[in-house]
Design a protein around this motif. Structure first.
Motif, short mmCIF file in Angstrom:
data_model
loop_
_atom_site.label_atom_id
_atom_site.label_comp_id
_atom_site.label_asym_id
_atom_site.label_seq_id
_atom_site.Cartn_x
_atom_site.Cartn_y
_atom_site.Cartn_z
N ILE A 184 25.28 57.22 36.34
CA ILE A 184 24.69 56.50 35.21
C ILE A 184 23.24 56.22 35.56
O ILE A 184 22.92 55.72 36.63
CB ILE A 184 25.43 55.19 34.94
CG1 ILE A 184 26.88 55.46 34.57
CG2 ILE A 184 24.75 54.42 33.84
CD1 ILE A 184 27.70 54.22 34.39
N GLN A 243 20.20 53.35 31.39
CA GLN A 243 21.49 53.02 30.80
C GLN A 243 22.05 51.73 31.41
O GLN A 243 22.60 50.89 30.71
CB GLN A 243 22.49 54.16 30.98
CG GLN A 243 23.82 53.93 30.31
CD GLN A 243 23.71 53.82 28.80
OE1 GLN A 243 22.94 54.52 28.17
NE2 GLN A 243 24.47 52.91 28.23
N LEU A 244 21.90 51.56 32.72
CA LEU A 244 22.35 50.33 33.37
C LEU A 244 21.61 49.12 32.83
O LEU A 244 22.20 48.07 32.60
CB LEU A 244 22.16 50.43 34.89
CG LEU A 244 23.12 51.33 35.64
CD1 LEU A 244 22.71 51.46 37.10
CD2 LEU A 244 24.54 50.79 35.54
N LEU A 259 20.22 48.85 29.85
CA LEU A 259 20.69 48.62 28.48
C LEU A 259 22.06 47.94 28.48
O LEU A 259 22.31 47.05 27.67
CB LEU A 259 20.74 49.94 27.71
CG LEU A 259 19.39 50.54 27.32
CD1 LEU A 259 19.60 51.92 26.71
CD2 LEU A 259 18.65 49.64 26.36
N ASP A 260 22.93 48.38 29.34
CA ASP A 260 24.26 47.76 29.43
C ASP A 260 24.14 46.29 29.83
O ASP A 260 24.83 45.43 29.27
CB ASP A 260 25.14 48.50 30.43
CG ASP A 260 25.55 49.88 29.93
OD1 ASP A 260 25.38 50.16 28.73
OD2 ASP A 260 26.04 50.67 30.77
N GLY A 261 23.29 46.00 30.80
CA GLY A 261 23.10 44.62 31.23
C GLY A 261 22.52 43.75 30.12
O GLY A 261 22.95 42.62 29.91
N GLY A 315 22.86 44.28 26.93
CA GLY A 315 23.93 44.10 25.94
C GLY A 315 24.91 43.00 26.35
O GLY A 315 25.32 42.18 25.53
N ARG A 316 25.26 42.98 27.62
CA ARG A 316 26.18 41.94 28.12
C ARG A 316 25.54 40.56 28.01
O ARG A 316 26.21 39.59 27.62
CB ARG A 316 26.57 42.22 29.56
CG ARG A 316 27.70 43.21 29.69
CD ARG A 316 28.28 43.21 31.10
NE ARG A 316 27.31 43.64 32.09
CZ ARG A 316 27.07 44.91 32.40
NH1 ARG A 316 27.72 45.86 31.79
NH2 ARG A 316 26.18 45.21 33.32
#
Length: 58
Positions: free
Chosen positions: A3, A7-8, A10-12, A14-15
């Motif tokens: 990954i 992307q990491l 963006l994921d963080g 989002g969380r």
């Protein structure tokens, strides 16, 4: 599968946004409960005393 850093991130992000939304929802739920309690308490309080008319002066 690897990954990417983007992307990491963006994921963080989002969380973090979801956590903020959950906190806000919980706070609003508590606030609504407090408002309902206050409404019930205000309605169950004794009615304010009526002012007695002042006696007429001659």
């Amino acid at each position: 599968m690897r990954i990417g850093r983007k992307q990491l991130m963006l994921d963080g992000a989002g969380r973090r946004l979801l956590q903020a939304e959950r906190r806000e929802a919980l706070l609003l739920e508590d606030l609504e409960e407090d408002l309902e309690f206050a409404e019930d308490w205000a309605c169950s309080a004794p009615a304010p005393a009526r002012k007695q008319p002042e006696p007429e002066r001659p």
